[in-house]
Design an enzyme around this catalytic site. Structure first.
Site, mmCIF file in Angstrom:
data_model
loop_
_atom_site.group_PDB
_atom_site.id
_atom_site.type_symbol
_atom_site.label_atom_id
_atom_site.label_comp_id
_atom_site.label_asym_id
_atom_site.label_seq_id
_atom_site.Cartn_x
_atom_site.Cartn_y
_atom_site.Cartn_z
ATOM 1 N N ALA A 61 -34.206 41.122 -68.781
ATOM 2 C CA ALA A 61 -35.028 40.838 -67.596
ATOM 3 C C ALA A 61 -35.388 39.354 -67.596
ATOM 4 O O ALA A 61 -35.412 38.709 -68.654
ATOM 5 C CB ALA A 61 -36.292 41.682 -67.653
ATOM 6 N N GLY A 100 -33.185 44.331 -71.134
ATOM 7 C CA GLY A 100 -32.696 44.971 -69.911
ATOM 8 C C GLY A 100 -31.176 44.890 -69.800
ATOM 9 O O GLY A 100 -30.555 45.748 -69.157
ATOM 10 N N GLU A 103 -30.005 47.749 -71.718
ATOM 11 C CA GLU A 103 -30.388 48.971 -70.980
ATOM 12 C C GLU A 103 -29.427 49.208 -69.804
ATOM 13 O O GLU A 103 -29.059 50.344 -69.513
ATOM 14 C CB GLU A 103 -31.834 48.851 -70.496
ATOM 15 C CG GLU A 103 -32.824 48.900 -71.660
ATOM 16 C CD GLU A 103 -34.257 48.739 -71.208
ATOM 17 O OE1 GLU A 103 -34.586 47.659 -70.686
ATOM 18 O OE2 GLU A 103 -35.046 49.677 -71.380
ATOM 19 N N GLU A 123 -37.513 43.618 -76.858
ATOM 20 C CA GLU A 123 -38.747 43.603 -76.054
ATOM 21 C C GLU A 123 -40.006 43.547 -76.901
ATOM 22 O O GLU A 123 -40.998 42.926 -76.522
ATOM 23 C CB GLU A 123 -38.812 44.840 -75.145
ATOM 24 C CG GLU A 123 -37.878 44.802 -73.948
ATOM 25 C CD GLU A 123 -36.482 45.336 -74.223
ATOM 26 O OE1 GLU A 123 -36.082 45.402 -75.414
ATOM 27 O OE2 GLU A 123 -35.774 45.681 -73.265
HETATM 28 C C1 LIG Z 1 -39.660 44.724 -66.412
HETATM 29 C C2 LIG Z 1 -39.775 44.458 -67.862
HETATM 30 C C3 LIG Z 1 -38.464 44.602 -68.551
HETATM 31 C C4 LIG Z 1 -38.271 44.075 -69.764
HETATM 32 C C5 LIG Z 1 -37.009 44.209 -70.443
HETATM 33 C C6 LIG Z 1 -36.429 42.879 -70.912
HETATM 34 O O1 LIG Z 1 -35.273 42.690 -70.752
HETATM 35 S S1 LIG Z 1 -37.447 41.756 -71.622
HETATM 36 C C7 LIG Z 1 -36.326 40.447 -72.030
HETATM 37 C C8 LIG Z 1 -35.529 40.791 -73.220
HETATM 38 N N1 LIG Z 1 -34.614 39.737 -73.563
HETATM 39 C C9 LIG Z 1 -34.870 38.886 -74.531
HETATM 40 O O2 LIG Z 1 -35.878 38.934 -75.198
HETATM 41 C C10 LIG Z 1 -33.813 37.827 -74.756
HETATM 42 C C11 LIG Z 1 -34.431 36.478 -74.793
HETATM 43 N N2 LIG Z 1 -33.426 35.431 -74.953
HETATM 44 C C12 LIG Z 1 -32.847 35.168 -76.118
HETATM 45 O O3 LIG Z 1 -33.036 35.802 -77.120
HETATM 46 C C13 LIG Z 1 -31.948 33.983 -76.141
HETATM 47 O O4 LIG Z 1 -32.315 33.134 -75.102
HETATM 48 C C14 LIG Z 1 -30.430 34.314 -76.008
HETATM 49 C C15 LIG Z 1 -30.154 35.175 -74.804
HETATM 50 C C16 LIG Z 1 -29.957 35.006 -77.291
HETATM 51 C C17 LIG Z 1 -29.654 32.972 -75.841
HETATM 52 O O5 LIG Z 1 -29.991 32.105 -76.913
HETATM 53 P P1 LIG Z 1 -29.589 30.560 -76.880
HETATM 54 O O6 LIG Z 1 -30.048 29.981 -78.175
HETATM 55 O O7 LIG Z 1 -28.185 30.433 -76.509
HETATM 56 O O8 LIG Z 1 -30.395 29.902 -75.681
HETATM 57 P P2 LIG Z 1 -31.966 29.724 -75.490
HETATM 58 O O9 LIG Z 1 -32.725 30.754 -76.230
HETATM 59 O O10 LIG Z 1 -32.313 28.303 -75.763
HETATM 60 O O11 LIG Z 1 -32.139 30.039 -73.953
HETATM 61 C C18 LIG Z 1 -31.554 29.192 -72.973
HETATM 62 C C19 LIG Z 1 -32.478 29.120 -71.772
HETATM 63 O O12 LIG Z 1 -32.543 30.410 -71.181
HETATM 64 C C20 LIG Z 1 -33.899 30.838 -71.062
HETATM 65 N N3 LIG Z 1 -33.917 32.295 -71.252
HETATM 66 C C21 LIG Z 1 -33.348 32.993 -72.220
HETATM 67 N N4 LIG Z 1 -33.536 34.301 -72.040
HETATM 68 C C22 LIG Z 1 -34.237 34.423 -70.899
HETATM 69 C C23 LIG Z 1 -34.750 35.533 -70.187
HETATM 70 N N5 LIG Z 1 -34.535 36.800 -70.589
HETATM 71 N N6 LIG Z 1 -35.440 35.294 -69.070
HETATM 72 C C24 LIG Z 1 -35.655 34.038 -68.618
HETATM 73 N N7 LIG Z 1 -35.186 32.926 -69.271
HETATM 74 C C25 LIG Z 1 -34.492 33.136 -70.396
HETATM 75 C C26 LIG Z 1 -34.611 30.108 -72.183
HETATM 76 O O13 LIG Z 1 -35.971 30.005 -71.919
HETATM 77 C C27 LIG Z 1 -33.912 28.764 -72.158
HETATM 78 O O14 LIG Z 1 -34.475 28.041 -71.089
HETATM 79 P P3 LIG Z 1 -34.702 26.469 -71.207
HETATM 80 O O15 LIG Z 1 -35.370 26.112 -69.917
HETATM 81 O O16 LIG Z 1 -33.341 25.873 -71.380
HETATM 82 O O17 LIG Z 1 -35.574 26.255 -72.410
#
Ligand SMILES: CC/C=C/CC(=O)SCCNC(=O)CCNC(=O)[C@H](O)C(C)(C)COP(=O)(O)OP(=O)(O)OC[C@H]1O[C@@H](n2cnc3c(N)ncnc32)[C@H](O)[C@@H]1OP(=O)(O)O
Length: 719
Positions: A61, A100, A103, A123
C-alpha cells in the site's frame, strides 16, 4: 497507473506502474480494478498475468496515503474480485512483493517468482497488520506456525524459502513475465476452485491453544509495549479458529484500532525518517544531491581493539579489501583470530563464503599507502590520535580520506593537525561495530562535502543507518545521553533506586534501563571521562557544596562505586550484583542499597517517594531538551536525524518514534511546562533549563514535527 496489453494472443497482461516501488496508490488500485474487468470481459482472453514495471512487483500500500483521507477503490474487494475471477490470474513476482503487494498476489490463483525476489508481510513494522486478507489467507496457504512467524516478525523471505513454504508455485532464473505468461497459458480452462485460498480451511494444527499461548508470550516479551505484533497474533488466531468471513471481520476490527494508533504513526514516521537522513545537508549549504562521493575500493583500519575489529569485519563484509594495522605483534595475531572468527560466523549466518582473503594484516602503517580511505580506531587519547593522523598524512596517497572513530574527542582538532583538513571526517561506530546499525558521520567546518558523501555512501554499503552530524562534544547521541544519565543519578540521591529507574524506562520500551546499561558498558568509561574533565574529587566531603562542581549540581555516586572497584558486569558488581564477573543477570544488591542510604545520610538528603512518571519526565525531557539545543546549534539538520540516531543506536523504542517525535506527540507545550516545573525545583541543574528553541516553537504555536525545519529556519532568520 496499471497498463493493459494482450500478449500471446489470449493472455491479458496487467503491468503496475507507479515508480519507484509500484505502491498501491488510489490510482494504481483504480487501474487494477479497470484492467481486471477489461481482461475478464474480453472473450479472447483466457488467462491473466499481473506484474510490476522496472523489475519490482509491488512494495505494498502507498504509506504516504495513510495520513490523508483514503480515496479510490479499497483493496479487499479488489483482491476478492481477482480471486473470484473465472479465468486464471497469475502473479509474476520480480524484486519485491510486500504487504498489500503480497496480499494482491495471494488473491491471484498462481504465483511465479524470480529467484532474486523477496516476499513478506512487513505491516507489523509499520504498526499495522496485513489487513487486506493477508492475515487470513497466508495461514490457510502455509499453515499457522509459519504464517505466525512471517506476520509477527514482518521478515522478508527469499523466493527459495517462499517456494519451500508454499507461498509461490514456481521460481525462475529467467524472464519472470515470460515464465508467467507460459504458465498462464498452460492452466487456462482448469478448475479454479482449489486455487481460491480464502475457501481453504486452515491446515490442522495439534494443540492450537498451547501454540498461541506460547507465541503470544514470546511476542509480548519481544514487543516491549508495541501493540501491532499482538494484534497480528490475534488476527492469525481468528484465521485458525473462525470461518473466513468472520476472520475477515476480526482482521478489520483489529486494523481499525491499529491504523489510528500513535504507535502506527511513530513507526511510519521512522520508515520515512530512515530514508530522509540519506538526504543530508550541511550548514554550508552542501547537500547529498550535489556532492559526489569518491570511489572506495580499498580501505584500512588502524588499531585492532574491540572497535577496530568490528569495523574491519563490517568493511570486509561489503566486499572491500581491507588493510588491518596493529603495531604490536601479539595483539595483531589475537585480532586476526578474532576477526576471522567473526567473518566466518557472519558468513555462515548469511549462507555465503567468509571474506577472509579480503583482509590483509600488518604491523606497519606504511602498508596503507595506496588505500582510498582509512578509519583510525586507536585508544581515545588526543596525543596518540594526533600522532596517527600525522603519520597517515605522510604515508597515504593524495586524496585518501582520513576518518576517526572517536566518540569523545574533537574531530576539528584532529583535522587541524593534518595538511588536508578537508579530507577528515568522524565515522562514529557503535560496539559491536559489525552488528550495530548506527553510524554518525561527523563533519567539521573544513570537512569537504565530498568527504561527507564518501563516508555516508560507505555507511550505506555497510548497511548502516548513517546520519551526518556536526562536530561537538559527544556529537548527537552521547551529548543527549549525558543529561539523561545525570538525571538518573540525581533521582537516586533523592530517593529512587536503580531498580525503580530501570523499571520505568524498560516499561517505556528501552531494552535496558540506564543502570543496567551502565553495568553492561562499564562504569569506568564515564569515570575516566569525568576525571579528564576535572570533576572527580575524593569521596569524603559531605553536604550540598560537595555536590556542586564547576558551578552546577553534580552527583559523585558513579565515582564512588568505581572507587570501590565496582565497574559493572565485568567486575561482577556495579549498580547491581552478578553471579560472577562477566555474567549478565542483574540481581538486587543489598550492599548498594545500604550504600545509598549512607550516602544520603552523609549529604543530609532525605529520601522521598519517586514515581515512574517523574523518572520518565526528568530523564526523557532532559534528553529531549538537549535535542532542541542540538537543532538550534545546527549540529543535527532536522529532528529525523536525532530520532534515527536514538532508535538505531540507543535503544529508544521504535514504536515511540524517537525522542523528538515523542516530544511532538506529548505536545511541546507540555514538555516545556514540565521542564520549567523541574527547573524551578532544581535551579542548579542547567540541563533542565528549557532550550530557547523549544520556547520559540511553543510561542509560534507548536508546529507539527514535519514543519519544524521551516519553523527553525524562520526563527533563525528573525534572530
Ligand atoms: C490500507 C492499509 C494497508 C496496508 C498494507 C501495506 O501494504 S502497508 C505497506 C507494506 N509495505 C512495506 O512496508 C514496504 C516498504 N518498502 C520497503 O520495504 C522498501 O522500500 C522496498 C520496497 C524493499 C524497496 O527498497 P529500496 O531500498 O530499493 O528503496 P527505498 O526503501 O529507499 O524506497 C524507495 C522510495 O520508495 C518509497 N517507498 C517505498 N515503499 C513505499 C510504500 N509502500 N509506500 C510509499 N512509498 C514507498 C520510499 O519512501 C523511498 O522514497 P524516497 O522519497 O526516495 O525516500
Amino acid at each position: 497507473m496499471a497498463e493493459y496489453n494482450r500478449v500471446s494472443e489470449c493472455v491479458g497482461l496487467i503491468t503496475l506502474r507507479n515508480p519507484p516501488v509500484n505502491a498501491l496508490s488510489a490510482a494504481v488500485r483504480q487501474g487494477i480494478v479497470d484492467t481486471v474487468q477489461r481482461a475478464l470481459s474480453d472473450p479472447n482472453v483466457k488467462s491473466v498475468v499481473i506484474c510490476g514495471q522496472n523489475g519490482i512487483f509491488c512494495g505494498g500500500a502507498d504509506i504516504k496515503e495513510f495520513r490523508s483521507n483514503m480515496t479510490g477503490p479499497p483493496l479487499i474487494p479488489m483482491i476478492h474480485a481477482i480471486e473470484s475471477a473465472n479465468k486464471p490470474v497469475v502473479a509474476a513476482i520480480e524484486g519485491s512483493a510486500l504487504g498489500g503487494g503480497l496480499e494482491l498476489a495471494l488473491g491471484c490463483h498462481y504465483r511465479i517468482a524470480h529467484s532474486k525476489a523477496r516476499l513478506g508481510l512487513p505491516e507489523v513494522s509499520l504498526g499495522l497488520l496485513p489487513a487486506a486478507g493477508g492475515s487470513q489467507r497466508l495461514p490457510r496457504l502455509i499453515g499457522v506456525p509459519a504464517a505466525l512467524n512471517l506476520i509477527t516478525t514482518g521478515r522478508h523471505v527469499t523466493a527459495a524459502e517462499a517456494l519451500q513454504l508454499g507461498i509461490v508455485d514456481q521460481v525462475t532464473d529467467h524472464n519472470t513475465v515470460a515464465a508467467a505468461v507460459k504458465f498462464a497459458l498452460s492452466v487456462a480452462g482448469r478448475s479454479l476452485d482449489p486455487r481460491r485460498i480464502s475457501t481453504h480451511p486452515c491446515p490442522q494444527q495439534p494443540d492450537l491453544d498451547a501454540l498461541f499461548e506460547e507465541v503470544m508470550q514470546k511476542v509480548r516479551q519481544s514487543a516491549r509495549g508495541a501493540i501491532a505484533p499482538i494484534a497480528c497474533v490475534q488476527a492469525v488466531r481468528a484465521a485458525a479458529t473462525l470461518p473466513y468471513a468472520q476472520g475477515m471481520e476480526r482482521e478489520r476490527e483489529l486494523m481499525a484500532t491499529l491504523f489510528t494508533s500513535g504507535q502506527a504513526r511513530a513507526l511510519q514516521y521512522c520508515f520515512f525518517a530512515e530514508r530522509a537522513v540519506g538526504r543530508w545537508r550541511m550548514p554550508s549549504g552542501a547537500r547529498w544531491d550535489t556532492s559526489k562521493p569518491r570511489p572506495v575500493h580499498k580501505a584500512a583500519v588502524i588499531g585492532l581493539g574491540t572497535m577496530g575489529r568490528g569495523i574491519t569485519v563490517a568493511l570486509a563484509q561489503t566486499g572491500l579489501s581491507v588493510i588491518a594495522v596493529e603495531t604490536q605483534e601479539k595483539q595483531l595475531m589475537e585480532a586476526k583470530q578474532a576477526i576471522s572468527g567473526m567473518l566466518e560466523r557472519g558468513a555462515k549466518g548469511r549462507g555465503v563464503a567468509p571474506a577472509l582473503d579480503g583482509v590483509i594484516y600488518s604491523q606497519n602503517i606504511q602498508a596503507v599507502a595506496d588505500v582510498d580511505l582509512v578509519i583510525e580506531a586507536v585508544f581515545e587519547d588526543i596525543a596518540l590520535k594526533t600522532k596517527v593522523f600525522q603519520q597517515l598524512s605522510a604515508v597515504c596517497k593524495p586524496g585518501t580520506l582520513l576518518c576517526t572513530n572517536t566518540s569523545a574527542l574533537d574531530v576539528d582538532q584532529l583535522a587541524s593537525e593534518t595538511p588536508n583538513p578537508e579530507l577528515v571526517v568522524g565515522m562514529h561506530f557503535f560496539a559491536p561495530a559489525h552488528v550495530m546499525k548506527l553510524l554518525e558521520v561527523v563533519y567539521g567546518p573544513r570537512s569537504s562535502p565530498q568527504a561527507v558523501a564518501t563516508a555516508m555512501q560507505l555507511g550505506k554499503k555497510m548497511g548502516k543507518a548513517s546520519v551526518a552530524v556536526g562536530n561537538c562534544r559527544g556529537f548527537v547521541g552521547n551529548r543527549m545521553l549525558k543529561p539523561y544519565i545525570e538525571e538518573a543519578f540525581f533521582l537516586l540521591e533523592e530517593g529512587a533506586t536503580p531498580e525503580l529507574v530501570d523499571q520505568a524506562l524498560e516499561e517505556f520500551g528501552f531494552p535496558m534501563g540506564v543502570f543496567r546499561m551502565s553495568d553492561l558498558s562499564g562504569l569506568d568509561v564515564g569515570w575516566r571521562v569525568r576525571k579528564g574533565d576535572g570533576l572527580v574529587e575524593p569521596g569524603t566531603a559531605s553536604g550540598r557544596s560537595a555536590r556542586i562542581r564547576q558551578g552546577r549540581r553534580y552527583s559523585p555516586l558513579g565515582d564512588l562505586l568505581c572507587e570501590e572497584g565496582r565497574f559493572g558486569q565485568k567486575t561482577g558488581r556495579g549498580w547491581y550484583q552478578y553471579d560472577k564477573p562477566g555474567s549478565r543477570v542483574a540481581r538486587f544488591d543489598p550492599w548498594l542499597h545500604s550504600f545509598l542510604g549512607a550516602y544520603r545520610a552523609q549529604h543530609g538528603l532525605v529520601a522521598r517517594r519517586i514515581d515512574h512518571q517523574e523518572v520518565l519526565e526528568r530523564c526523557l525531557y532532559a534528553l529531549i531538551n538537549e535535542g532542541f539545543h542540538i537543532l538550534d546549534d545546527g549540529i543535527a539538520a532536522g529532528p529525523e536525524d536525532i530520532d534515527v540516531i536514538y532508535v538505531s543506536g540507543y535503544g529508544w523504542p521504535r514504536h515511540r518514534g524517537g525522542p523528538m517525535f515523542y516530544a511532538n506527540m506529548v505536545g511541546l507545550a507540555k514538555v516545556l511546562e514540565r521542564l520549567e516545573h523541574y527547573q524551578q525545583l532544581h535551579p542548579e541543574v542547567p540541563h533542565l533549563q528549557p532550550s530557547s528553541l523549544l520556547r520559540r516553537l511553543v510561542a509560534s504555536g507548536s508546529p507539527p514535527i514535519h514543519k519544524w525545519g521551516e519553523a527553525i529556519k524562520k526563527l533563525h532568520s528573525q534572530l
